[in-house]
Design a protein around this motif. Structure first.
Motif, short mmCIF file in Angstrom:
data_model
loop_
_atom_site.label_atom_id
_atom_site.label_comp_id
_atom_site.label_asym_id
_atom_site.label_seq_id
_atom_site.Cartn_x
_atom_site.Cartn_y
_atom_site.Cartn_z
N TRP A 1 -22.26 2.92 -1.42
CA TRP A 1 -20.84 2.64 -1.60
C TRP A 1 -20.51 1.42 -0.76
O TRP A 1 -20.55 1.46 0.47
N SER A 2 -20.18 0.33 -1.41
CA SER A 2 -19.95 -0.95 -0.72
C SER A 2 -18.46 -1.27 -0.60
O SER A 2 -17.61 -0.63 -1.23
N TRP A 3 -18.18 -2.29 0.17
CA TRP A 3 -16.82 -2.80 0.29
C TRP A 3 -16.28 -3.16 -1.10
O TRP A 3 -15.13 -2.85 -1.43
N ASP A 4 -17.10 -3.79 -1.92
CA ASP A 4 -16.67 -4.16 -3.27
C ASP A 4 -16.31 -2.92 -4.09
O ASP A 4 -15.32 -2.95 -4.84
N LYS B 1 -28.95 -2.44 6.30
CA LYS B 1 -29.40 -3.83 6.41
C LYS B 1 -28.36 -4.76 7.04
O LYS B 1 -28.66 -5.51 7.96
N ASP B 2 -27.13 -4.73 6.54
CA ASP B 2 -26.10 -5.68 7.00
C ASP B 2 -25.59 -5.38 8.40
O ASP B 2 -25.41 -6.28 9.20
N ARG B 3 -25.29 -4.13 8.67
CA ARG B 3 -24.78 -3.68 9.96
C ARG B 3 -23.64 -4.55 10.48
O ARG B 3 -23.76 -5.23 11.49
N GLU B 4 -22.50 -4.49 9.72
CA GLU B 4 -21.34 -5.29 10.12
C GLU B 4 -20.06 -4.69 9.58
O GLU B 4 -20.05 -4.00 8.56
N VAL B 5 -18.97 -4.95 10.31
CA VAL B 5 -17.64 -4.58 9.86
C VAL B 5 -17.22 -5.62 8.84
O VAL B 5 -17.22 -6.82 9.12
N VAL B 6 -16.89 -5.15 7.62
CA VAL B 6 -16.59 -6.08 6.53
C VAL B 6 -15.15 -6.01 6.04
O VAL B 6 -14.72 -6.89 5.28
N GLY B 7 -14.40 -4.97 6.42
CA GLY B 7 -13.03 -4.88 5.91
C GLY B 7 -12.20 -3.86 6.67
O GLY B 7 -12.71 -3.10 7.50
N LEU C 1 -22.98 -5.90 14.15
CA LEU C 1 -23.25 -4.95 15.22
C LEU C 1 -23.80 -5.66 16.45
O LEU C 1 -23.42 -5.32 17.57
N ASP C 2 -24.65 -6.63 16.27
CA ASP C 2 -25.20 -7.37 17.42
C ASP C 2 -24.09 -8.03 18.23
O ASP C 2 -24.14 -8.04 19.46
N ALA C 3 -23.08 -8.59 17.55
CA ALA C 3 -21.95 -9.22 18.25
C ALA C 3 -21.12 -8.17 18.97
O ALA C 3 -20.63 -8.41 20.08
N ILE C 4 -20.95 -7.02 18.35
CA ILE C 4 -20.21 -5.92 18.99
C ILE C 4 -20.95 -5.47 20.24
O ILE C 4 -20.35 -5.31 21.31
#
Length: 140
Positions: A13-16, A56-62, A98-101
């Motif tokens: 289930w993606s952001w899109d 894979k992505d491990r990021e806040v997108v929305g 996630l790395d930036a967080i």
């Protein structure tokens, strides 16, 4: 208002997918962890959340909003499992990895940093503001 983080594998289930559901939103179903379920039971209409791509992505997108409070999860007949409905509000202008967080010392106590496996988790108001700032996104 409280703040949350919702994790999903983009292949599931993606952001899109979330955006495509429009204002009606979609059940945040399939959660089979008691702690995550209990967090959903605490949610109120209008609570805000981060939509986080795991794996894979491990990021806040929305940014998302709770649009229906806790109710039985329609993907099971087991009465132990509840879910909420969420709707997409807006994408992050810049996804926050996630790395930036983890690299931000002000976020060292964030549940995402300490327990990255939990699929639904609370976010403090300070964490909300910092991540929105990192993502160049208006938190309102």
């Amino acid at each position: 208002m409280r703040y949350w983080l919702f994790k999903s594998e983009p292949s599931t289930w993606s952001w899109d997918n979330q955006v495509a559901k429009g204002r009606q939103g979609e059940e945040w179903d399939g959660v089979r962890n008691y702690q995550a379920r209990n967090f959903m039971r605490e949610m109120a209409l209008g609570d805000r959340g981060f939509f986080y791509h795991s794996q894979k992505d491990r990021e806040v997108v929305g940014l998302v909003e709770v649009c229906a409070t806790s109710h039985p999860d329609s993907t099971t007949e087991d009465a132990r499992w509840d879910c909420v409905d969420i709707r997409a509000l807006k994408p992050m202008a810049r996804p926050v990895a996630l790395d930036a967080i983890k690299a931000n010392s002000d976020l060292a106590e964030m549940i995402l940093v300490r327990n990255s496996r939990l699929s639904v988790q609370p976010v403090t108001p300070q964490e909300w503001q910092i991540i929105c700032q990192m993502g160049a996104t208006d938190p309102s």
